[in-house]
Design a protein around this motif. Structure first.
Motif, PDB file in Angstrom:
ATOM      1  N   ASP A  35     -13.295   3.214   3.920  1.00 42.06           N
ATOM      2  CA  ASP A  35     -12.739   3.975   5.040  1.00 42.06           C
ATOM      3  C   ASP A  35     -13.590   5.181   5.395  1.00 42.06           C
ATOM      4  O   ASP A  35     -13.764   5.519   6.553  1.00 42.06           O
ATOM      5  N   ARG A  36     -14.108   5.850   4.362  1.00 42.46           N
ATOM      6  CA  ARG A  36     -14.761   7.147   4.591  1.00 42.46           C
ATOM      7  C   ARG A  36     -16.240   7.011   4.944  1.00 42.46           C
ATOM      8  O   ARG A  36     -16.780   7.816   5.696  1.00 42.46           O
ATOM      9  N   LEU A  37     -16.915   6.006   4.392  1.00 39.25           N
ATOM     10  CA  LEU A  37     -18.352   5.847   4.620  1.00 39.25           C
ATOM     11  C   LEU A  37     -18.607   4.742   5.647  1.00 39.25           C
ATOM     12  O   LEU A  37     -17.816   3.803   5.767  1.00 39.25           O
ATOM     13  N   GLU A  38     -19.702   4.869   6.353  1.00 37.72           N
ATOM     14  CA  GLU A  38     -20.102   3.828   7.300  1.00 37.72           C
ATOM     15  C   GLU A  38     -20.590   2.612   6.506  1.00 37.72           C
ATOM     16  O   GLU A  38     -21.150   2.775   5.419  1.00 37.72           O
ATOM     17  N   PRO A  39     -20.426   1.417   7.076  1.00 36.99           N
ATOM     18  CA  PRO A  39     -20.921   0.220   6.382  1.00 36.99           C
ATOM     19  C   PRO A  39     -22.413   0.335   6.042  1.00 36.99           C
ATOM     20  O   PRO A  39     -22.850  -0.093   4.972  1.00 36.99           O
ATOM     21  N   GLU A  40     -23.173   0.960   6.956  1.00 34.02           N
ATOM     22  CA  GLU A  40     -24.627   1.104   6.711  1.00 34.02           C
ATOM     23  C   GLU A  40     -24.881   2.010   5.509  1.00 34.02           C
ATOM     24  O   GLU A  40     -25.829   1.799   4.760  1.00 34.02           O
ATOM     25  N   GLU A  41     -24.049   3.032   5.370  1.00 39.01           N
ATOM     26  CA  GLU A  41     -24.234   3.940   4.233  1.00 39.01           C
ATOM     27  C   GLU A  41     -24.001   3.199   2.917  1.00 39.01           C
ATOM     28  O   GLU A  41     -24.777   3.322   1.979  1.00 39.01           O
TER      29      GLU A  41
ATOM     30  N   GLY B 157     -26.659   2.296  -0.195  1.00 36.32           N
ATOM     31  CA  GLY B 157     -26.467   2.766  -1.570  1.00 36.32           C
ATOM     32  C   GLY B 157     -25.760   4.108  -1.668  1.00 36.32           C
ATOM     33  O   GLY B 157     -25.770   4.738  -2.725  1.00 36.32           O
ATOM     34  N   TYR B 158     -25.157   4.557  -0.566  1.00 39.27           N
ATOM     35  CA  TYR B 158     -24.381   5.792  -0.627  1.00 39.27           C
ATOM     36  C   TYR B 158     -22.988   5.468  -1.148  1.00 39.27           C
ATOM     37  O   TYR B 158     -22.413   4.434  -0.784  1.00 39.27           O
ATOM     38  N   ARG B 159     -22.471   6.335  -1.991  1.00 34.97           N
ATOM     39  CA  ARG B 159     -21.150   6.149  -2.585  1.00 34.97           C
ATOM     40  C   ARG B 159     -20.438   7.484  -2.654  1.00 34.97           C
ATOM     41  O   ARG B 159     -21.025   8.528  -2.445  1.00 34.97           O
ATOM     42  N   LEU B 160     -19.161   7.412  -3.014  1.00 35.76           N
ATOM     43  CA  LEU B 160     -18.408   8.632  -3.304  1.00 35.76           C
ATOM     44  C   LEU B 160     -18.298   8.696  -4.831  1.00 35.76           C
ATOM     45  O   LEU B 160     -17.765   7.774  -5.459  1.00 35.76           O
ATOM     46  N   ALA B 161     -18.816   9.789  -5.384  1.00 37.43           N
ATOM     47  CA  ALA B 161     -18.912   9.889  -6.849  1.00 37.43           C
ATOM     48  C   ALA B 161     -17.551   9.870  -7.530  1.00 37.43           C
ATOM     49  O   ALA B 161     -17.444   9.456  -8.690  1.00 37.43           O
ATOM     50  N   CYS B 162     -16.501  10.298  -6.812  1.00 39.24           N
ATOM     51  CA  CYS B 162     -15.170  10.303  -7.427  1.00 39.24           C
ATOM     52  C   CYS B 162     -14.564   8.903  -7.437  1.00 39.24           C
ATOM     53  O   CYS B 162     -13.518   8.686  -8.035  1.00 39.24           O
ATOM     54  N   GLN B 163     -15.213   7.970  -6.742  1.00 38.12           N
ATOM     55  CA  GLN B 163     -14.664   6.613  -6.627  1.00 38.12           C
ATOM     56  C   GLN B 163     -15.446   5.577  -7.407  1.00 38.12           C
ATOM     57  O   GLN B 163     -14.893   4.541  -7.788  1.00 38.12           O
ATOM     58  N   CYS B 164     -16.735   5.818  -7.596  1.00 35.13           N
ATOM     59  CA  CYS B 164     -17.489   4.734  -8.253  1.00 35.13           C
ATOM     60  C   CYS B 164     -17.502   4.922  -9.758  1.00 35.13           C
ATOM     61  O   CYS B 164     -17.839   5.963 -10.298  1.00 35.13           O
ATOM     62  N   VAL B 165     -17.114   3.865 -10.405  1.00 33.39           N
ATOM     63  CA  VAL B 165     -16.897   3.842 -11.852  1.00 33.39           C
ATOM     64  C   VAL B 165     -18.040   3.077 -12.515  1.00 33.39           C
ATOM     65  O   VAL B 165     -18.468   2.038 -12.012  1.00 33.39           O
ATOM     66  N   VAL B 166     -18.501   3.602 -13.633  1.00 28.08           N
ATOM     67  CA  VAL B 166     -19.513   2.887 -14.407  1.00 28.08           C
ATOM     68  C   VAL B 166     -18.826   1.714 -15.102  1.00 28.08           C
ATOM     69  O   VAL B 166     -17.886   1.898 -15.875  1.00 28.08           O
ATOM     70  N   MET B 167     -19.279   0.502 -14.788  1.00 27.56           N
ATOM     71  CA  MET B 167     -18.668  -0.700 -15.350  1.00 27.56           C
ATOM     72  C   MET B 167     -19.458  -1.236 -16.539  1.00 27.56           C
ATOM     73  O   MET B 167     -18.915  -1.906 -17.401  1.00 27.56           O
TER      74      MET B 167
END
Ligand code: FES
Length: 97
Positions: free
Chosen positions: A64-70, A74-84
């Protein structure tokens, strides 16, 4: 290895699976701007230079917050991406302003 970069700092730490990139930055006292921790303010926005495949897929909030191109670049929101998975990951804090 997880490399965290901001305008002022660069730190390399051991990634912990299940934690977000923001969790890592806070745990290690890296000066990583953020506000909401819910994927809406985008202050924690970052660029993942390597290790994208080791992170969770973009959350609904990121979609919702980032553009598909972003997201594609490789742009992410650090509070959302989890190290798997552990492995070489490099992330740079890239807020809009
Ligand atoms: S802290 Fe607000 S989007 Fe991550």
């Amino acid at each position: 290895m997880l490399e965290l970069k901001t305008r002022k700092t660069q730190k390399t730490i051991e990634p912990v699976t299940g934690l977000t990139i923001l969790d890592h930055a806070l745990k290690e006292d890296v000066d990583w701007g953020f506000s909401c921790t819910r994927g809406t303010c985008a202050r924690c926005r970052c660029f993942v230079a390597s290790g994208r495949e080791l992170l969770s897929l973009p959350s609904e909030e990121e979609e919702d917050r980032l553009e598909p191109e972003e997201l594609e670049q490789g742009y992410r929101l650090a509070c959302q991406c989890v190290v798997m998975q552990s492995g070489p990951i490099s992330v740079t804090h890239k807020p809009y302003f």
